[in-house]
Design a protein around this motif. Structure first.
Motif, mmCIF file in Angstrom:
data_model
loop_
_atom_site.group_PDB
_atom_site.id
_atom_site.type_symbol
_atom_site.label_atom_id
_atom_site.label_comp_id
_atom_site.label_asym_id
_atom_site.label_seq_id
_atom_site.Cartn_x
_atom_site.Cartn_y
_atom_site.Cartn_z
ATOM 1 N N VAL A 227 0.836 -1.204 0.000
ATOM 2 C CA VAL A 227 0.000 0.000 0.000
ATOM 3 C C VAL A 227 0.870 1.254 0.000
ATOM 4 N N LEU A 228 1.925 1.274 0.810
ATOM 5 C CA LEU A 228 2.812 2.439 0.837
ATOM 6 C C LEU A 228 3.443 2.679 -0.525
ATOM 7 N N ASP A 229 3.816 1.607 -1.215
ATOM 8 C CA ASP A 229 4.383 1.769 -2.553
ATOM 9 C C ASP A 229 3.333 2.295 -3.534
ATOM 10 N N LEU A 230 2.122 1.770 -3.443
ATOM 11 C CA LEU A 230 1.074 2.169 -4.380
ATOM 12 C C LEU A 230 0.678 3.633 -4.210
ATOM 13 N N VAL A 231 0.665 4.119 -2.970
ATOM 14 C CA VAL A 231 0.267 5.519 -2.743
ATOM 15 C C VAL A 231 1.443 6.489 -2.864
ATOM 16 N N GLY A 232 2.619 5.971 -3.189
ATOM 17 C CA GLY A 232 3.772 6.837 -3.413
ATOM 18 C C GLY A 232 4.368 7.421 -2.148
ATOM 19 N N PHE A 233 4.394 6.632 -1.082
ATOM 20 C CA PHE A 233 4.879 7.145 0.198
ATOM 21 C C PHE A 233 6.314 7.654 0.113
ATOM 22 N N ASP A 234 7.208 6.879 -0.473
ATOM 23 C CA ASP A 234 8.624 7.265 -0.485
ATOM 24 C C ASP A 234 8.842 8.587 -1.215
ATOM 25 N N GLU A 235 8.108 8.792 -2.304
ATOM 26 C CA GLU A 235 8.238 10.049 -3.040
ATOM 27 C C GLU A 235 7.725 11.219 -2.203
ATOM 28 N N ARG A 236 6.613 11.007 -1.497
ATOM 29 C CA ARG A 236 6.040 12.071 -0.675
ATOM 30 C C ARG A 236 6.895 12.362 0.558
ATOM 31 N N LEU A 237 7.692 11.372 0.973
ATOM 32 C CA LEU A 237 8.535 11.544 2.158
ATOM 33 C C LEU A 237 9.654 12.543 1.925
ATOM 34 N N ARG A 238 10.094 12.652 0.677
ATOM 35 C CA ARG A 238 11.219 13.548 0.379
ATOM 36 C C ARG A 238 10.847 14.991 0.703
ATOM 37 N N GLY A 239 11.701 15.666 1.427
ATOM 38 C CA GLY A 239 11.463 17.064 1.767
ATOM 39 C C GLY A 239 10.599 17.272 2.992
ATOM 40 N N CYS A 240 10.162 16.185 3.635
ATOM 41 C CA CYS A 240 9.334 16.314 4.837
ATOM 42 C C CYS A 240 10.199 16.548 6.074
ATOM 43 N N ASP A 241 9.666 17.341 6.986
ATOM 44 C CA ASP A 241 10.324 17.552 8.268
ATOM 45 C C ASP A 241 9.787 16.608 9.333
ATOM 46 N N LEU A 242 8.555 16.136 9.123
ATOM 47 C CA LEU A 242 7.875 15.340 10.148
ATOM 48 C C LEU A 242 6.891 14.397 9.499
ATOM 49 N N VAL A 243 6.844 13.179 10.002
ATOM 50 C CA VAL A 243 5.826 12.205 9.600
ATOM 51 C C VAL A 243 5.070 11.774 10.852
ATOM 52 N N VAL A 244 3.747 11.768 10.777
ATOM 53 C CA VAL A 244 2.912 11.322 11.899
ATOM 54 C C VAL A 244 2.089 10.140 11.430
ATOM 55 N N THR A 245 2.200 9.043 12.149
ATOM 56 C CA THR A 245 1.424 7.846 11.834
ATOM 57 C C THR A 245 0.926 7.245 13.144
ATOM 58 N N GLY A 246 0.143 6.197 13.061
ATOM 59 C CA GLY A 246 -0.353 5.566 14.275
ATOM 60 C C GLY A 246 -1.592 4.737 14.008
ATOM 61 N N GLU A 247 -2.134 4.161 15.085
ATOM 62 C CA GLU A 247 -3.319 3.307 15.010
ATOM 63 C C GLU A 247 -3.962 3.244 16.385
ATOM 64 N N GLY A 248 -5.003 2.436 16.500
ATOM 65 C CA GLY A 248 -5.731 2.376 17.758
ATOM 66 C C GLY A 248 -4.902 1.883 18.920
ATOM 67 N N GLN A 249 -4.122 0.825 18.690
ATOM 68 C CA GLN A 249 -3.254 0.296 19.739
ATOM 69 C C GLN A 249 -1.881 0.002 19.167
ATOM 70 N N VAL A 250 -0.880 0.553 19.780
ATOM 71 C CA VAL A 250 0.499 0.284 19.394
ATOM 72 C C VAL A 250 1.048 -0.773 20.340
ATOM 73 N N ASP A 251 1.432 -1.915 19.775
ATOM 74 C CA ASP A 251 1.964 -3.007 20.585
ATOM 75 C C ASP A 251 3.014 -3.752 19.784
ATOM 76 N N GLU A 252 3.351 -4.962 20.215
ATOM 77 C CA GLU A 252 4.418 -5.701 19.542
ATOM 78 C C GLU A 252 4.073 -6.031 18.096
ATOM 79 N N THR A 253 2.780 -6.129 17.767
ATOM 80 C CA THR A 253 2.399 -6.455 16.385
ATOM 81 C C THR A 253 2.599 -5.269 15.450
ATOM 82 N N THR A 254 2.659 -4.048 15.990
ATOM 83 C CA THR A 254 2.835 -2.859 15.148
ATOM 84 C C THR A 254 4.141 -2.927 14.376
ATOM 85 N N ALA A 255 5.164 -3.472 15.020
ATOM 86 C CA ALA A 255 6.484 -3.574 14.385
ATOM 87 C C ALA A 255 6.633 -4.833 13.544
ATOM 88 N N GLU A 256 5.571 -5.627 13.433
ATOM 89 C CA GLU A 256 5.659 -6.898 12.707
ATOM 90 C C GLU A 256 4.866 -6.867 11.412
#
Length: 313
Positions: A227-256
């Protein structure tokens, strides 16, 4: 400040689009240049995230819910001719009230019917979001109605689980008792046609739907990265000072393999500041800032507006 706002959904509280909009209002209050980019990982909200970035038109089909009742399910025809369907739309867990949830009887047939509806539009490719199903039937219902895949099909898994672990890890949250989990494990192990694919990452996603689609000839792909590739995340990341992401619960599965975890990994690699929020934080992510919101669903929107405003300042 240029901020890229790319939350996943806060399940049952806010969609990814709503969460991004709330962050955006707060960031713009503080005069930041904020870009909203809702994301997903192959579960609920995948089609909406792709439509927001790539355009497309919603389509509707009447299919079977997990208990065989008719339900209206939406799917997406992208402007480039690809179709996107989600298990969550046809056989999702939220379609059932708590007392109806029983993976021993729930069928994935409705997802197969949704795929047939998409195929009738003759797409050049089919993307299937596997996450969020109420089923652990190894795709038996899908395979009742789908004998082949007439176009290239990519199945997006939200968890790397193999087939053998599907019932144990996800059966209980779908309503299975300990005895029911044992029955489901035996059922999945007995599906000989799935065994050549049982060890693949994502084979156990959505109660074995990953293995079922692989057996039909689909390519299994990690949903968040795709999904990140399809929406062009890496291209949009260039020139950014800050990225904010998240979900309802951040736990060990978030990094998996979940979307916010993959965003954090890419930000760390690019040297861009990343803040990960959770309505509830059980475990912080390495290398990025992790912020816990109030945890109150009633004020989740206000929490995100305040977070966007504070970070932008």
């Amino acid at each position: 400040m240029r901020a890229l706002l790319c939350p996943a959904s806060l399940k049952g509280v806010l969609t990814a689009r709503e969460a991004a909009a709330a962050l955006g209002r707060g960031a713009r209050d503080a005069e930041a240049d904020a870009v909203e980019l809702p994301i997903a990982d192959g579960g609920e909200g995948t089609a909406d995230a792709l439509r927001g970035a790539l355009g497309g038109e919603w389509r509707e089909a009447i299919v079977s819910d997990p208990l065989g009742r008719p339900v209206s399910a939406h799917w997406l025809l992208l402007d480039d001719g690809r179709a996107v369907i989600e298990a969550a739309a046809a056989i999702g867990l939220p379609l059932l009230v708590a007392e109806e949830r029983d993976p021993l009887v729930a069928s994935s047939r409705g997802l197969g019917e949704l795929a047939l509806a998409a195929f009738r539009e003759e797409p050049r490719e089919l993307l299937v979001g596997l996450g969020g199903s109420a089923t652990v039937d190894g795709g038996a219902g899908v395979r009742e109605v789908l004998r082949e895949l007439p176009v290239r099909t990519i199945a997006l898994y939200d968890v790397r689980t193999t087939l053998a672990d599907a019932a144990r890890l996800f059966g209980p949250q779908k309503g299975a008792s300990a005895e029911g989990v044992a029955v489901l494990e035996r059922r999945l192990a007995g599906m000989e046609e799935l065994q050549p694919y049982a060890g693949l990452a994502g084979a156990g996603a959505a109660g074995g739907l990953g293995a079922a689609f692989a057996a039909l000839g689909a390519e299994l792909v990690a949903g968040a990265s795709a999904v990140l590739d399809l929406v062009g995340f890496d291209e949009r990341l260039r020139g950014c000072d800050l990225v904010v992401t998240g979900e309802g619960q951040v736990d060990e599965t978030t990094a998996e393999g979940k979307a916010p975890g993959v965003v954090a990994e890419r930000c760390v690699a690019a040297g861009v500041r990343c803040v990960v929020f959770g309505g509830r934080v059980v475990r912080e992510l390495d290398g990025v800032e992790t912020i816990s919101l109030s945890g109150d669903p009633e004020v989740a929107e206000q929490d995100l507006e305040a977070l966007g405003r504070r970070l932008a300042r």
